[in-house]
Design a protein around this motif. Sequence first.
Motif, short mmCIF file in Angstrom:
data_model
loop_
_atom_site.label_atom_id
_atom_site.label_comp_id
_atom_site.label_asym_id
_atom_site.label_seq_id
_atom_site.Cartn_x
_atom_site.Cartn_y
_atom_site.Cartn_z
N LEU A 244 83.81 2.44 134.16
CA LEU A 244 83.58 2.85 135.36
C LEU A 244 84.55 2.77 136.57
CD1 LEU A 244 80.67 2.72 134.15
CD2 LEU A 244 79.60 2.34 136.44
N PRO A 245 85.60 3.63 136.84
CA PRO A 245 86.45 3.14 137.56
C PRO A 245 86.23 2.89 139.00
CG PRO A 245 86.76 5.33 136.33
CD PRO A 245 85.41 4.91 136.34
N SER A 246 85.90 1.61 139.48
CA SER A 246 85.48 1.35 140.51
C SER A 246 86.59 1.27 141.84
CB SER A 246 84.73 -0.03 140.62
OG SER A 246 85.47 -1.06 140.22
N SER A 247 87.62 1.29 141.36
CA SER A 247 88.97 1.46 142.11
C SER A 247 90.13 1.00 141.46
CB SER A 247 88.83 0.23 143.28
OG SER A 247 89.13 -1.02 142.94
N HIS A 263 74.38 10.19 133.25
CA HIS A 263 74.55 10.93 134.47
C HIS A 263 74.21 9.83 135.55
CE1 HIS A 263 70.22 11.54 133.57
NE2 HIS A 263 69.98 11.32 134.91
N HIS A 264 73.20 8.81 135.31
CA HIS A 264 72.71 7.83 136.59
C HIS A 264 74.39 6.80 136.70
CE1 HIS A 264 68.60 7.69 134.97
NE2 HIS A 264 68.76 8.73 136.06
N LEU A 265 75.08 6.60 135.65
CA LEU A 265 76.33 6.04 135.85
C LEU A 265 77.21 6.83 136.77
CD1 LEU A 265 76.98 4.60 132.38
CD2 LEU A 265 76.02 3.59 134.05
N VAL A 266 77.34 8.08 136.40
CA VAL A 266 78.18 8.90 137.10
C VAL A 266 77.80 9.13 138.74
CG1 VAL A 266 79.03 11.27 137.69
CG2 VAL A 266 78.82 10.50 135.18
N TYR A 289 84.05 7.08 131.67
CA TYR A 289 84.90 7.01 130.55
C TYR A 289 83.74 6.28 129.56
CZ TYR A 289 88.48 9.67 132.72
OH TYR A 289 89.20 10.88 133.40
N GLU A 290 84.37 6.57 128.19
CA GLU A 290 83.59 5.60 127.37
C GLU A 290 84.72 5.25 126.00
OE1 GLU A 290 80.55 7.79 124.94
OE2 GLU A 290 81.72 9.55 124.99
N TYR A 291 84.44 4.13 125.79
CA TYR A 291 85.66 3.51 124.56
C TYR A 291 84.75 3.50 123.32
CZ TYR A 291 88.42 0.62 121.91
OH TYR A 291 89.09 -0.17 120.96
N CYS A 292 85.18 3.89 122.25
CA CYS A 292 84.78 4.08 121.05
C CYS A 292 85.46 3.28 120.10
CB CYS A 292 84.86 5.65 120.45
SG CYS A 292 83.98 5.60 118.87
N ARG A 293 84.90 2.04 119.34
CA ARG A 293 85.52 1.19 118.52
C ARG A 293 86.08 1.64 117.42
NH1 ARG A 293 81.06 -3.46 118.06
NH2 ARG A 293 79.86 -1.58 117.95
N ARG A 299 87.36 8.53 126.10
CA ARG A 299 87.26 9.84 126.38
C ARG A 299 86.10 10.03 127.61
NH1 ARG A 299 84.77 9.69 120.83
NH2 ARG A 299 82.39 9.32 121.33
N LEU A 300 86.16 11.16 128.20
CA LEU A 300 85.12 11.34 129.36
C LEU A 300 83.73 11.12 128.72
CD1 LEU A 300 86.49 14.33 131.17
CD2 LEU A 300 85.88 12.07 132.17
N ALA A 301 82.98 10.69 129.46
CA ALA A 301 81.57 10.24 128.96
C ALA A 301 80.56 11.61 129.26
CB ALA A 301 80.86 9.07 129.68
#
Length: 302
Positions: A244-247, A263-266, A289-293, A299-301
């Motif tokens: 979550l890009p807070s700043s 959608h709640h996170l967005v 965004y999401e990170y996949c191990r 990538r965009l979530a």
Amino acid sequence: MINNYGEMLSYEGFSSVILSQMRQRLSDRVNPEDIRIEKKLLNNDTMTDSLNFHVKGSSCMPSVRLGELYDAYVSGERLEDIVDDLGEIYNRSAVISSEVMSGINAALADGDAACRLLEFRLINRERNRGRLDGCLYRELGEFALSYYLKTGISDQGWYSLSVTDDMCEAWGMTEDELYDIAMDNMNLSQCFRFQQGGAMDPIGEENPMFILTSAMGINGATVIVSRKVREKVAEYLNDDYYILPSSVHELIIIPKKKASAVHHLVETVRSVNRSDAVPEGDFLSDNVYEYCRSTGEIRLAC
């Protein structure tokens, strides 16, 4: 608040008094016309009023944001104390400016010297079209890595000079080469902080949040560019995670296994971005965004 200027000053009145007082205070050292209130372009192409002290023969000048001074005044700081503090800022900055200019001149004349000062910061590309015009940067989706020379350290952070396309050409180097040099200089995998908690806490206890930022907390979102940082975060969480890009200064990390619906996170990100919690100049993105191990990719979530 009442002071010897009468009732509380408006912003315009405050600015006029500050300018007059500083011109009088420094009249024996600075031409009064070299102390000015000017517009300054900041991150996300935001404009602010700055009190600038122009130093002859130098492109590096002390600059103070008037809005922050006025906020301090409205909060109760005496006008006389603000003027005294500005005098001290000028005295310190005049010495620092000479040192910074020496570093800048060396960097402009010598690509090797410039490379030792080279770093980059992560910003929103679309919102910085004005700032990025003519400057060197790397596109990363909606973001840009903006290159700069870290020319000196101050109490509030550091002095920097944007790297232009012309400077890159003069040094005879490619953007790929400068990217590798900046990555080495910044050593992001050893200079980041990852801790539990965060300003976006409304998601609740079932979705623990972590803050990811730099060691200094300035332009801290940039650390996510490092593959090693992303891997270390995933290893600690033992999970894929949402970003979550807070700043521009920090990111909020949430492990997927404990996250609510995307959608709640967005909604949370966009709500906080439009609140007083995130100044306009600190905005980074409205997207999650999401990170996949398994792939090591972001990538965009949604």
